[in-house]
Write a protein that holds these residues in place. Sequence first.
Motif, PDB file in Angstrom:
ATOM      1  N   THR A  19      -7.806   2.444 -11.553  1.00 29.45           N
ATOM      2  CA  THR A  19      -7.868   1.480 -12.644  1.00 29.45           C
ATOM      3  C   THR A  19      -6.786   0.414 -12.492  1.00 29.45           C
ATOM      4  OG1 THR A  19      -6.467   2.919 -13.985  1.00 29.45           O
ATOM      5  CG2 THR A  19      -8.844   3.142 -14.266  1.00 29.45           C
ATOM      6  N   ARG A  20      -7.001  -0.707 -13.171  1.00 32.30           N
ATOM      7  CA  ARG A  20      -6.068  -1.828 -13.179  1.00 32.30           C
ATOM      8  C   ARG A  20      -5.748  -2.306 -11.757  1.00 32.30           C
ATOM      9  NH1 ARG A  20      -1.385  -1.526 -17.514  1.00 32.30           N
ATOM     10  NH2 ARG A  20      -1.614  -3.756 -17.086  1.00 32.30           N
ATOM     11  N   TYR A  21      -6.756  -2.297 -10.906  1.00 34.17           N
ATOM     12  CA  TYR A  21      -6.547  -2.688  -9.514  1.00 34.17           C
ATOM     13  C   TYR A  21      -6.500  -4.205  -9.402  1.00 34.17           C
ATOM     14  CZ  TYR A  21      -7.042  -2.903  -4.467  1.00 34.17           C
ATOM     15  OH  TYR A  21      -6.833  -3.151  -3.132  1.00 34.17           O
ATOM     16  N   ASP A  22      -5.474  -4.693  -8.734  1.00 32.94           N
ATOM     17  CA  ASP A  22      -5.253  -6.128  -8.564  1.00 32.94           C
ATOM     18  C   ASP A  22      -5.269  -6.442  -7.075  1.00 32.94           C
ATOM     19  OD1 ASP A  22      -4.089  -8.715  -8.265  1.00 32.94           O
ATOM     20  OD2 ASP A  22      -3.086  -8.513 -10.203  1.00 32.94           O
ATOM     21  N   ALA A  23      -6.354  -7.071  -6.615  1.00 33.47           N
ATOM     22  CA  ALA A  23      -6.516  -7.331  -5.187  1.00 33.47           C
ATOM     23  C   ALA A  23      -5.414  -8.244  -4.652  1.00 33.47           C
ATOM     24  CB  ALA A  23      -7.892  -7.943  -4.922  1.00 33.47           C
ATOM     25  N   ALA A  24      -4.978  -9.208  -5.463  1.00 34.99           N
ATOM     26  CA  ALA A  24      -3.934 -10.130  -5.012  1.00 34.99           C
ATOM     27  C   ALA A  24      -2.624  -9.381  -4.781  1.00 34.99           C
ATOM     28  CB  ALA A  24      -3.744 -11.248  -6.029  1.00 34.99           C
ATOM     29  N   ARG A  25      -2.252  -8.518  -5.701  1.00 35.99           N
ATOM     30  CA  ARG A  25      -1.030  -7.727  -5.538  1.00 35.99           C
ATOM     31  C   ARG A  25      -1.141  -6.786  -4.349  1.00 35.99           C
ATOM     32  NH1 ARG A  25       0.525  -4.463 -10.529  1.00 35.99           N
ATOM     33  NH2 ARG A  25       2.287  -3.991  -9.153  1.00 35.99           N
ATOM     34  N   ALA A  26      -2.310  -6.203  -4.160  1.00 34.05           N
ATOM     35  CA  ALA A  26      -2.502  -5.301  -3.026  1.00 34.05           C
ATOM     36  C   ALA A  26      -2.367  -6.041  -1.703  1.00 34.05           C
ATOM     37  CB  ALA A  26      -3.864  -4.614  -3.121  1.00 34.05           C
ATOM     38  N   SER A  27      -2.888  -7.264  -1.642  1.00 34.16           N
ATOM     39  CA  SER A  27      -2.817  -8.038  -0.406  1.00 34.16           C
ATOM     40  C   SER A  27      -1.384  -8.446  -0.078  1.00 34.16           C
ATOM     41  CB  SER A  27      -3.712  -9.279  -0.506  1.00 34.16           C
ATOM     42  OG  SER A  27      -3.204 -10.202  -1.453  1.00 34.16           O
ATOM     43  N   ARG A  28      -0.542  -8.582  -1.115  1.00 31.20           N
ATOM     44  CA  ARG A  28       0.864  -8.928  -0.906  1.00 31.20           C
ATOM     45  C   ARG A  28       1.735  -7.704  -0.645  1.00 31.20           C
ATOM     46  NH1 ARG A  28       0.009 -12.062  -5.683  1.00 31.20           N
ATOM     47  NH2 ARG A  28       1.295 -10.557  -6.831  1.00 31.20           N
ATOM     48  N   GLY A  29       1.167  -6.549  -0.783  1.00 30.22           N
ATOM     49  CA  GLY A  29       1.944  -5.327  -0.594  1.00 30.22           C
ATOM     50  C   GLY A  29       2.680  -4.884  -1.843  1.00 30.22           C
ATOM     51  N   ASP A  30       2.393  -5.516  -2.994  1.00 33.29           N
ATOM     52  CA  ASP A  30       3.028  -5.146  -4.253  1.00 33.29           C
ATOM     53  C   ASP A  30       2.336  -3.962  -4.912  1.00 33.29           C
ATOM     54  OD1 ASP A  30       4.738  -7.284  -3.909  1.00 33.29           O
ATOM     55  OD2 ASP A  30       3.532  -8.654  -5.131  1.00 33.29           O
ATOM     56  N   MET A  31       1.217  -3.572  -4.367  1.00 30.25           N
ATOM     57  CA  MET A  31       0.428  -2.455  -4.880  1.00 30.25           C
ATOM     58  C   MET A  31      -0.144  -1.718  -3.680  1.00 30.25           C
ATOM     59  SD  MET A  31      -2.877  -2.674  -7.474  1.00 30.25           S
ATOM     60  CE  MET A  31      -1.887  -2.844  -8.963  1.00 30.25           C
ATOM     61  N   MET A  32      -0.319  -0.408  -3.793  1.00 31.10           N
ATOM     62  CA  MET A  32      -0.875   0.367  -2.681  1.00 31.10           C
ATOM     63  C   MET A  32      -2.314  -0.067  -2.400  1.00 31.10           C
ATOM     64  SD  MET A  32       0.531   4.180  -3.632  1.00 31.10           S
ATOM     65  CE  MET A  32      -0.133   4.918  -2.119  1.00 31.10           C
TER      66      MET A  32
END
Length: 272
Positions: A179-192
Motif C-alpha cells: 500500500t501507499r506505493y510511490d513509483a517516483a520515490r521507488a525510482s529514486r531509491g527513497d522507497m524499496m
Amino acid sequence: MSEVIVVTSGKGGVGKTTTTAALGAALASTGDTVAVVDFDVGLRNLDLVLGAERRVVFDFINVIQGHAKLPQAMIRDKRLENLWLLPASQTRDKDALTDEGVAQVIGELRSRFDWVLCDSPAGIERGAALAMRHADLAVVVSNAEVSSVRDSDRIIGLLDSKTERAERGETIDKYLLLTRYDAARASRGDMMSVEDVLEILSIPLLGIVPESEDVLRASNIGTPVTLASPTGRPARAYLDAARRLRGEAVGEVEIPVEKQGLIGRLFGRRAA
C-alpha cells in the motif's frame, strides 16, 4: 464454503482498516455475503471508514460477554445489502477478548457469511494474535519501507506458528498487499522496490495500491475507496485483489511506474 481472512501487519498506519473496508466492499459487490470484524478493541476505526459510527449500539465485546446476540451487534451497510460490520468496543481493552469467545463468534460468522474479514490491530500482542488465530488466509499489508517490511516478516512467522491451522500442521495461505506505493520515490531509491520486498517476504503478491488522495478522501467521507472512487487507481487495485482472492484469472499484478511530465520527457531525450 466460508473463508476467514485476517488483514494483518506488524506496523500501524499501513492501511489495514482501509484495506479491510475496500476488500469487503469489493467482495460484497460480486454478490457474496461479507462480514468485516474490527479486532482493534479500544481504538475502533472500521466503523468510521464504513460510515457507520453513529449506528453502533452493541459491539464485539458485548457479544462475547453475552450481553447481546450476534445479529444485534451486526450493522448492515446502507450501500451494499450483503456487507455487514461487527464493530469493536471503544471503552474496553484487548484483555476483554477471550479465546473461547472469539472462537464462538468466528464460528457463527462462518455459518452465516461467504467471507469473514478480520481487521487486526497493529503489533503482535493479544488482539492481533486472536485476529489471526482462526484464519484460513492472510492478507499481509505492508508499505515498501524497511521497518514495515521487517514487521511484516515477523507477522508471517507468527502466521506459520500461532494459528489453528499451524497447530494442526497445516499451512495458511499468505498474500502480500503493498500500500501507499510511490513509483517516483521507488525510482529514486527513497522507497524499496517491489522486487526487493518480494525477495524478503517470499509470499505471493496480491496487489499494489498506489499512493493517492482518493484513499484519504474516501476515509474522510466514511466510504470504502472501491465505492467512493471506483475508477481510480487504488480502487482498481483493490477490486483486482478481491478478484484474485475469489480465484478469478486477473493476470499479473501491474507495478506502477513513474510518469514523467513534458519537461522530464524533453530532458530525458536530450540526455539520451
